[in-house]
Every structure is written in C-alpha cells, then in structure tokens.
Design an enzyme around this catalytic site. Structure first.
Site, mmCIF file in Angstrom:
data_model
loop_
_atom_site.group_PDB
_atom_site.id
_atom_site.type_symbol
_atom_site.label_atom_id
_atom_site.label_comp_id
_atom_site.label_asym_id
_atom_site.label_seq_id
_atom_site.Cartn_x
_atom_site.Cartn_y
_atom_site.Cartn_z
ATOM 1 N N LYS A 124 -20.625 -46.446 -49.630
ATOM 2 C CA LYS A 124 -20.943 -47.879 -49.701
ATOM 3 C C LYS A 124 -20.693 -48.525 -48.339
ATOM 4 O O LYS A 124 -20.030 -47.933 -47.463
ATOM 5 C CB LYS A 124 -20.078 -48.544 -50.770
ATOM 6 C CG LYS A 124 -18.593 -48.446 -50.495
ATOM 7 C CD LYS A 124 -17.766 -49.070 -51.603
ATOM 8 C CE LYS A 124 -16.293 -48.876 -51.303
ATOM 9 N NZ LYS A 124 -15.420 -49.843 -51.929
ATOM 10 N N ARG A 164 -9.686 -55.829 -61.898
ATOM 11 C CA ARG A 164 -10.882 -56.199 -61.137
ATOM 12 C C ARG A 164 -12.064 -55.869 -62.039
ATOM 13 O O ARG A 164 -12.149 -56.408 -63.138
ATOM 14 C CB ARG A 164 -10.884 -55.432 -59.806
ATOM 15 C CG ARG A 164 -11.643 -56.096 -58.699
ATOM 16 C CD ARG A 164 -11.498 -55.369 -57.371
ATOM 17 N NE ARG A 164 -12.089 -54.036 -57.372
ATOM 18 C CZ ARG A 164 -12.144 -53.228 -56.326
ATOM 19 N NH1 ARG A 164 -11.643 -53.609 -55.172
ATOM 20 N NH2 ARG A 164 -12.701 -52.042 -56.411
ATOM 21 N N TYR A 170 -10.629 -67.679 -23.260
ATOM 22 C CA TYR A 170 -10.504 -68.996 -23.898
ATOM 23 C C TYR A 170 -9.056 -69.336 -24.249
ATOM 24 O O TYR A 170 -8.336 -68.518 -24.817
ATOM 25 C CB TYR A 170 -11.321 -69.025 -25.193
ATOM 26 C CG TYR A 170 -12.816 -68.927 -24.990
ATOM 27 C CD1 TYR A 170 -13.480 -69.756 -24.085
ATOM 28 C CD2 TYR A 170 -13.564 -68.018 -25.723
ATOM 29 C CE1 TYR A 170 -14.857 -69.667 -23.922
ATOM 30 C CE2 TYR A 170 -14.935 -67.921 -25.570
ATOM 31 C CZ TYR A 170 -15.581 -68.752 -24.656
ATOM 32 O OH TYR A 170 -16.931 -68.661 -24.499
ATOM 33 N N MET A 221 -16.589 -63.931 -28.537
ATOM 34 C CA MET A 221 -17.647 -63.462 -29.434
ATOM 35 C C MET A 221 -18.234 -62.118 -28.988
ATOM 36 O O MET A 221 -18.517 -61.246 -29.817
ATOM 37 C CB MET A 221 -18.766 -64.499 -29.524
ATOM 38 C CG MET A 221 -19.806 -64.154 -30.585
ATOM 39 S SD MET A 221 -21.141 -65.351 -30.691
ATOM 40 C CE MET A 221 -20.308 -66.780 -31.339
HETATM 41 C C1 LIG Z 1 -14.663 -47.890 -57.202
HETATM 42 C C2 LIG Z 1 -14.258 -47.217 -55.935
HETATM 43 N N1 LIG Z 1 -14.024 -45.899 -55.932
HETATM 44 C C3 LIG Z 1 -13.648 -45.236 -54.815
HETATM 45 C C4 LIG Z 1 -13.479 -45.921 -53.628
HETATM 46 C C5 LIG Z 1 -13.042 -45.148 -52.412
HETATM 47 O O1 LIG Z 1 -11.768 -45.555 -52.008
HETATM 48 P P1 LIG Z 1 -11.092 -44.861 -50.746
HETATM 49 O O2 LIG Z 1 -11.843 -45.341 -49.562
HETATM 50 O O3 LIG Z 1 -9.680 -45.327 -50.773
HETATM 51 O O4 LIG Z 1 -11.226 -43.402 -50.955
HETATM 52 C C6 LIG Z 1 -13.698 -47.302 -53.587
HETATM 53 C C7 LIG Z 1 -13.487 -48.050 -52.342
HETATM 54 O O5 LIG Z 1 -12.905 -49.080 -52.272
HETATM 55 C C8 LIG Z 1 -14.100 -47.972 -54.770
HETATM 56 O O6 LIG Z 1 -14.351 -49.287 -54.766
#
Ligand SMILES: Cc1ncc(COP(=O)(O)O)c(C=O)c1O
Length: 388
Positions: free
Chosen positions: A39, A137, A271, A319
């Site tokens: 992701k 969550r 800055y 920036m």
């Molecule tokens: C649902 C879920 N599974 C697995 C992971 C992987 O976590 P990590 O990067 O600690 O291995 C994440 C990342 O936040 C996650 O949101």
C-alpha cells in the site's frame, strides 16, 4: 559516473535487498504464507516493481489499503492473490470482484454492497471478514460478529460470496510484552472459532504485521502481512535494529549538492535564522525540502552524509532545500549528499531520521514525494527468483 548521478535527487530502491528481506521473513514465519504489503506506493518504494520483486521471492499474497491500489497492480499485470481492505460506501466492489481481488468486510454495510456487486457481476466475491480484536480501528466488534457471520453465511449459501479469510490487526505488536498482544490473540482465536462453528471455512486466518512476524510466532496462523520489515526497516527501535533481524534497508535517499560556498562567522542560515555560523565556514545546499517529504521537524537535527562525513541540517528545512554546515570542507558542487540508506558508507538510516524528526521510520520513507524519482536497481528481467 552512473546515469543517475546527474539527478537533483533520487530514491534508489534495491530490489535485491527487498527479495532477500522477503526470504528472511518467510523463513521467520515458516508454515505461513506471506503477504507483501505494498500500500501507499509500497511505503514510498514504488508499488509495481516492489510487488513484482516480492512475488519473485515467494510472496503468495499482495496487500493494499485501497481498492484503487489493488486495481492498479492488476492493470500493471500482477496476478495471483491480492487483498485490499480500506473500503468506503460506493467503492469499486464490482471492479475488484471482476479483477479477482479478495476484499475485506468489516461490517454489514460492506457485506450488503459486496453481495449486491457480486450478484450484478454474476460472480462469487472472495471476502475476508475483519475482526476488531482490540485495535479499535477497522473491523467488526465482537458484539456485532454473530450478525456479520450469520449474514456472510447466508450470502455464501446464495453463492454471492465465499469467506476466504478471517483476519484482524494488532495495536501494539511493536511493544514487546504489551498485554494487548495476548489479549488480541485470545479474542482472535475466539472470533475465528465462532465463525468456523457457524460453518465458515477460511483459507487463511491472519493477524500478524511485521513486528508480530518478527517477535510473536504464535501470531503467524496461515498468513503474515509484512510491510515495513520487507523494506528493511525495523518496526521499532525497541524491537531491535533491522540488522538484528537480518534485514537490509531497501531505500537510499540521496541528492546532488547544489552549491558549496564560504560564509563568514555570525551568518544567519535559512528562514528564521535559527542557525548562525559559529565561525567562518563552508555551507552545502541540499536540494530537497519538505515538498519532497523531508520533515520540517528535522530542522536543525536531520543527519546527512556529505563528502563522507556526517553533517547536521543547519537551520530550517525549506520547501525545496536545506543547508548543512560543512565545517570548512569544500566538496565539489554535485557531490553526493546521502540522507539515509543501508549504512554501508556510514550514512544515516531512516530510523535516525525518524528519531531526529520525532516520528517513526514508516513515515520517513512513505512521505518521500513524487518529485523524487525512484530508481529501481536489481530488477530481474524474466521474473526468475534471482539471488539476493
Ligand atoms: C491491515 C494492515 N496489515 C498489515 C500492515 C503492515 O504493517 P507493517 O508495516 O508493520 O508490517 C498494515 C500497515 O499498517 C496494515 O494496515
């Protein structure tokens, strides 16, 4: 001079290291499959090449947050099992089903939408029911689990869905010995047992992220979902360094020094003039700033290797650029400034930057901006499992 040397800045991504890390993690969780969590553009490392490299090293699953991320991987030609979990009402359920992507369901609205989409597509959707075992969550609360499981079983009998996974996520796996770890495991086992008693036959039960994969073997079940460790970064300093786990950082962030110049003592820098040269010295201008993901919180603190010596950011990160005090040294303009990497040349790590900026290394790598080209090294042309 290599062909990337003329770039203003670049994030080199060592795919051989990523493959080696996947193999280390698979060995750590022998008996379970591995999901490569790619992701957020593979935590800033480039989703498609990293997903390919993870597959080459034996990752049976790919995991993304959003369905759009998963669909983009499919469009890039990545096949095999894939799960995405961050859905909002009206999401692209049908596209995901038709692309053979497993989808997560945390509650009744999602089950209704995925069932409707499966019926419209004339396909059976593969769903993973997500349990909130204590993270608070996403996921279904234990009190609501019987209703969700019963509805999923009804949809299974109608042929609209198949529950291929039961899963959850840890809150504090990066804090060794935290009591919530065993509490979540117990709740997960209870919720899995309840679903199985109701007739669910999951292919995979999964809860472990990187820290749990590395340190909580009883959490491995059928599948571990590793993100940060796969990128060669320790989930937390409390657990140990990446080297302690045999992992090698995948990303090296470097820039070409844009300017080196002499300045007199007492010169304000950047800055706000939060740094004043204590003596006549030389300054190096590093052409990376907060627009590139360099945390402004690292002003006056962030470490950088220039001319083989570790320097510290002088004054504020702007920036597009920041300044380092070179202590009288005069490396040529165009010399390399290495912000972080595996440490072979004495450069800092992403963990060092996290400490300097008061954040976690996850954020350091993930936030590197789109203006910084990713240069992928060590890709295998034919997808064969090249050695590390
Ligand atoms: C649902 C879920 N599974 C697995 C992971 C992987 O976590 P990590 O990067 O600690 O291995 C994440 C990342 O936040 C996650 O949101």
């Amino acid at each position: 001079m290599n062909e990337t040397a003329s770039l203003r800045a670049r994030a080199e991504i060592d795919l051989a290291a990523l493959r080696a890390n996947v193999r280390v993690l698979r060995a750590r969780a022998a008996g379970a499959q591995l999901m490569a969590v790619v992701k957020a553009d593979a935590y800033g490392h480039g989703a498609v090449p990293c997903a390919r490299a993870a597959r080459e090293a034996g990752a049976a699953w790919l995991g993304t947050a959003t369905p759009q991320e998963a669909l983009a991987l499919r469009a890039a030609g990545l096949d095999g099992r894939m799960l995405c979990w961050l859905w909002t009402p009206g999401g692209p359920w049908r596209e995901a089903i038709e692309a053979d992507i497993d989808v997560s369901v945390s509650g009744m609205w999602a089950l209704r939408e995925v069932t409707g989409a499966a019926e419209a597509a004339g396909r059976t959707a593969r769903i993973h029911l997500k349990a909130d075992t204590g993270l608070g969550r996403a996921g279904c609360q234990p009190a609501d689990w019987p209703e969700l499981v019963a509805a999923a079983r009804t949809a299974e009998r109608a042929g609209a869905v198949r529950v291929t996974g039961l899963w959850s996520h840890f809150a504090c796996a990066d804090e060794p010995g935290h009591p919530s770890i065993t509490a979540q495991l117990e709740t997960f086992r209870d919720m899995v047992a309840y679903a199985e008693k109701a007739g669910v036959e999951p292919e995979v039960r999964h809860i472990a992220n990187s820290p749990a994969t590395l340190t909580v073997p009883e959490s491995h079940f059928d599948l571990v979902r590793t993100g940060i460790a796969m990128y060669g970064i320790s989930p937390s300093p409390e657990l140990g360094t990446s080297a302690d786990f045999g992992l090698r950082p995948v990303m090296t962030l470097a820039a070409s020094v844009a300017l080196v110049k002499r300045v007199p003592a007492g010169h304000g820098i950047s800055y706000g003039h939060h740094y004043t040269t204590p003596r006549g010295t030389t300054l190096g201008l590093v052409p990376l700033g907060y627009a590139d993901g360099i945390p402004r919180h690292a002003s006056g603190r962030g470490p950088v290797l220039v001319g083989g010596v570790r320097r510290t950011i002088a004054g504020r990160v702007a920036m597009d650029q920041f300044v380092v005090d070179l202590d009288g040294d005069e490396p040529a303009a165009g010399s390399e400034a290495v912000l972080f990497g595996p440490g072979d040349r004495g450069e800092p790590s992403a963990e060092d930057w996290a400490e300097a900026a008061g954040t976690i290394a996850y954020e350091i790598v993930t936030r590197i901006g789109g203006r910084v080209p990713r240069v992928h090294l060590g890709a295998t042309a034919d997808g064969s499992p090249a050695g590390p």
